[in-house]
Design an enzyme around this catalytic site. Structure first.
Site, PDB file in Angstrom:
ATOM      1  N   GLY A  34      36.976  39.253  38.896  1.00 10.49           N
ATOM      2  CA  GLY A  34      37.236  40.438  39.700  1.00 10.49           C
ATOM      3  C   GLY A  34      37.139  40.119  41.172  1.00 10.49           C
ATOM      4  O   GLY A  34      36.450  39.182  41.570  1.00 10.49           O
ATOM      5  N   THR A  35      37.855  40.911  41.983  1.00 12.27           N
ATOM      6  CA  THR A  35      37.732  40.727  43.427  1.00 12.27           C
ATOM      7  C   THR A  35      37.903  42.079  44.097  1.00 12.27           C
ATOM      8  O   THR A  35      38.607  42.941  43.585  1.00 12.27           O
ATOM      9  CB  THR A  35      38.764  39.691  43.936  1.00 12.27           C
ATOM     10  OG1 THR A  35      38.528  39.463  45.314  1.00 12.27           O
ATOM     11  CG2 THR A  35      40.194  40.137  43.726  1.00 12.27           C
ATOM     12  N   GLY A  36      37.213  42.271  45.203  1.00  9.26           N
ATOM     13  CA  GLY A  36      37.290  43.541  45.918  1.00  9.26           C
ATOM     14  C   GLY A  36      37.266  43.259  47.402  1.00  9.26           C
ATOM     15  O   GLY A  36      37.403  42.111  47.826  1.00  9.26           O
ATOM     16  N   TYR A  38      34.785  43.300  49.405  1.00  6.88           N
ATOM     17  CA  TYR A  38      33.580  42.649  49.927  1.00  6.88           C
ATOM     18  C   TYR A  38      33.196  41.365  49.210  1.00  6.88           C
ATOM     19  O   TYR A  38      32.294  40.670  49.639  1.00  6.88           O
ATOM     20  CB  TYR A  38      32.381  43.606  49.857  1.00  6.88           C
ATOM     21  CG  TYR A  38      32.644  44.907  50.543  1.00  6.88           C
ATOM     22  CD1 TYR A  38      33.096  44.935  51.861  1.00  6.88           C
ATOM     23  CD2 TYR A  38      32.455  46.110  49.877  1.00  6.88           C
ATOM     24  CE1 TYR A  38      33.349  46.130  52.499  1.00  6.88           C
ATOM     25  CE2 TYR A  38      32.705  47.319  50.513  1.00  6.88           C
ATOM     26  CZ  TYR A  38      33.157  47.325  51.826  1.00  6.88           C
ATOM     27  OH  TYR A  38      33.408  48.505  52.463  1.00  6.88           O
ATOM     28  N   GLY A  39      33.841  41.068  48.100  1.00  5.02           N
ATOM     29  CA  GLY A  39      33.411  39.856  47.402  1.00  5.02           C
ATOM     30  C   GLY A  39      34.245  39.566  46.175  1.00  5.02           C
ATOM     31  O   GLY A  39      35.098  40.354  45.767  1.00  5.02           O
ATOM     32  N   VAL A  41      33.932  38.052  42.074  1.00  9.62           N
ATOM     33  CA  VAL A  41      32.984  37.847  40.971  1.00  9.62           C
ATOM     34  C   VAL A  41      33.586  36.857  39.974  1.00  9.62           C
ATOM     35  O   VAL A  41      34.753  36.971  39.605  1.00  9.62           O
ATOM     36  CB  VAL A  41      32.662  39.174  40.252  1.00  9.62           C
ATOM     37  CG1 VAL A  41      31.692  38.942  39.095  1.00  9.62           C
ATOM     38  CG2 VAL A  41      32.067  40.183  41.234  1.00  9.62           C
ATOM     39  N   LYS A  56      28.437  36.749  41.982  1.00 12.99           N
ATOM     40  CA  LYS A  56      29.224  37.390  43.035  1.00 12.99           C
ATOM     41  C   LYS A  56      29.060  36.615  44.343  1.00 12.99           C
ATOM     42  O   LYS A  56      27.933  36.352  44.765  1.00 12.99           O
ATOM     43  CB  LYS A  56      28.754  38.836  43.230  1.00 12.99           C
ATOM     44  CG  LYS A  56      29.543  39.601  44.292  1.00 12.99           C
ATOM     45  CD  LYS A  56      29.123  41.072  44.299  1.00 12.99           C
ATOM     46  CE  LYS A  56      29.929  41.877  45.295  1.00 12.99           C
ATOM     47  NZ  LYS A  56      29.544  43.292  45.272  1.00 12.99           N
ATOM     48  N   ASP A 143      24.862  56.601  41.321  1.00 13.72           N
ATOM     49  CA  ASP A 143      26.250  56.980  41.658  1.00 13.72           C
ATOM     50  C   ASP A 143      27.202  56.547  40.557  1.00 13.72           C
ATOM     51  O   ASP A 143      27.315  55.366  40.267  1.00 13.72           O
ATOM     52  CB  ASP A 143      26.674  56.260  42.943  1.00 13.72           C
ATOM     53  CG  ASP A 143      25.778  56.622  44.085  1.00 13.72           C
ATOM     54  OD1 ASP A 143      25.574  57.818  44.281  1.00 13.72           O
ATOM     55  OD2 ASP A 143      25.273  55.719  44.768  1.00 13.72           O
TER      56      ASP A 143
END
Length: 353
Positions: A34-36, A38-39, A41, A56, A143
């Protein structure tokens, strides 16, 4: 050869999607999962224990004061979380040997396999699975949106990104807009938030797991509210009085009057006890909504309950998080947190006898 180009003893370099990862030698078979914003994984295998982990790597955590503060806060929160239904930290490391060379660090967490959003797309969840998943959500309540809820093959659930979710909405990857799971008071900033904003999210997710489709699919904020009120009915005068802004009061008063829907009819194929849980959660007035502890005591969850296991989280100290520090100060605090990390020693049952 200068020290900066040499890898730390006991570490090895691995290239993952054109990025260099420097990790302790025990972590092998890195694969990006995964990638977003901010970082990134990766999944990896810890060869000392044979377990699969998620690692991460934050994207340039010290590129600005804001990024540095966020990176520090994520590390602190993960270190703090010690709850079986919230993702905590297995390990944290950096290949940089000293503070002046400190540029990157890596967070190691349990590998879960999938998230609830993906799981719901792949299969219709049986009622007993829904029951078990909602029970776990309430135990680790923070959350919530389906993409933040990690699930493994045993249907064990952990909450990801605890405490960062409200800032990271723009980073949503892999699942629909979080607006669909937001409490009405958050959508319109009506009143002070309480813990029950998260209860609303659980209600939305539970309804979706049981029906196979999102309950409130608004196209924008106001449409979202209209969708919600088709089911909850328009607010009472008592509720309108509690709203803090005059604009909100005027807006709600201007809405066409809608009667509350009978959820037992809407979910006619679902156990009545399950519908009762949803009814307690999806109340417009946050003060009337059920709290997590009260929800856990409802008959629907009685077969799973082990109240002594439902631990309250220790208070988290926000004092440093909320300060205005320089980039170098955030960096120093983060480096200190990494050096002071103590991995939890999990004894196997056999040896503990």
């Amino acid at each position: 050869m200068s020290m900066s180009s040499r890898t730390r003893p006991g570490y090895c370099r691995q290239d993952v999607n054109k990025t260099t990862w420097e990790v302790p030698e025990q972590y092998r078979e890195l694969k990006q999962v995964g990638t977003g914003a901010y970082g990134t994984v990766c999944s990896a295998v810890d060869f000392r224990t044979g377990t699969k982990v998620a690692i991460k790597k934050l994207h340039r955590p010290f590129q600005s004061e804001l990024f540095a503060k966020r990176a520090y806060r994520e590390l602190r929160l993960l270190k703090h979380m010690k709850h079986e239904n919230v993702i905590g930290l297995v390990y944290v490391f950096t290949a940089d040997l000293s503070l002046d060379r400190f540029h990157d660090f890596y967070l190691v967490m349990p590998f879960m396999g999938t998230d609830l959003g993906k799981l719901m797309k792949l299969q219709n969840l049986s009622e007993d699975k829904v029951q078990f998943l909602v029970y776990q959500m309430l135990k680790g309540l923070k959350d919530l949106k389906p993409g933040n809820l990690a699930v493994n093959q045993e249907c064990e659930l952990k909450i990801l990104d605890f405490g960062l979710a409200r800032q990271a909405d723009s980073e949503m990857t892999g699942y629909v807009v979080t607006r669909w799971y937001r409490a009405p008071e958050v959508i319109l900033s009506w009143m002070h938030y309480t813990q029950t904003v998260d209860i609303w999210s659980v209600g939305c997710i539970m309804a979706e797991m049981l029906s196979g489709k999102p309950l409130f699919k608004g196209n924008d904020h106001l449409d979202q509210l209209t969708e919600i009120m088709k089911i909850t009915g328009t607010p009472t005068q008592d509720f309108i009085t509690k709203l803090q802004s005059q604009d909100a009061k005027n807006y709600v008063k201007s809405l066409p009057k809608v009667q509350k829907k009978d959820l037992q009819e809407l979910f006619s194929k679902v156990k009545p006890q399950a519908v009762t849980v949803i009814e307690c959660m999806l109340l417009l007035d946050p003060e009337s909504r059920v709290m997590a502890a009260e929800a856990l005591a409802l008959p629907y969850f009685s077969e799973f309950r082990e109240p002594e296991e439902e631990t309250e989280a220790h208070p988290y100290d926000h004092s440093v998080d909320n300060s205005d520090l320089s980039l170098e100060q955030w960096k120093r605090h983060t480096f200190t947190e990494i050096l002071s990390f103590q991995p939890q020693v999990v004894e196997s049952r056999e040896t503990a006898l």
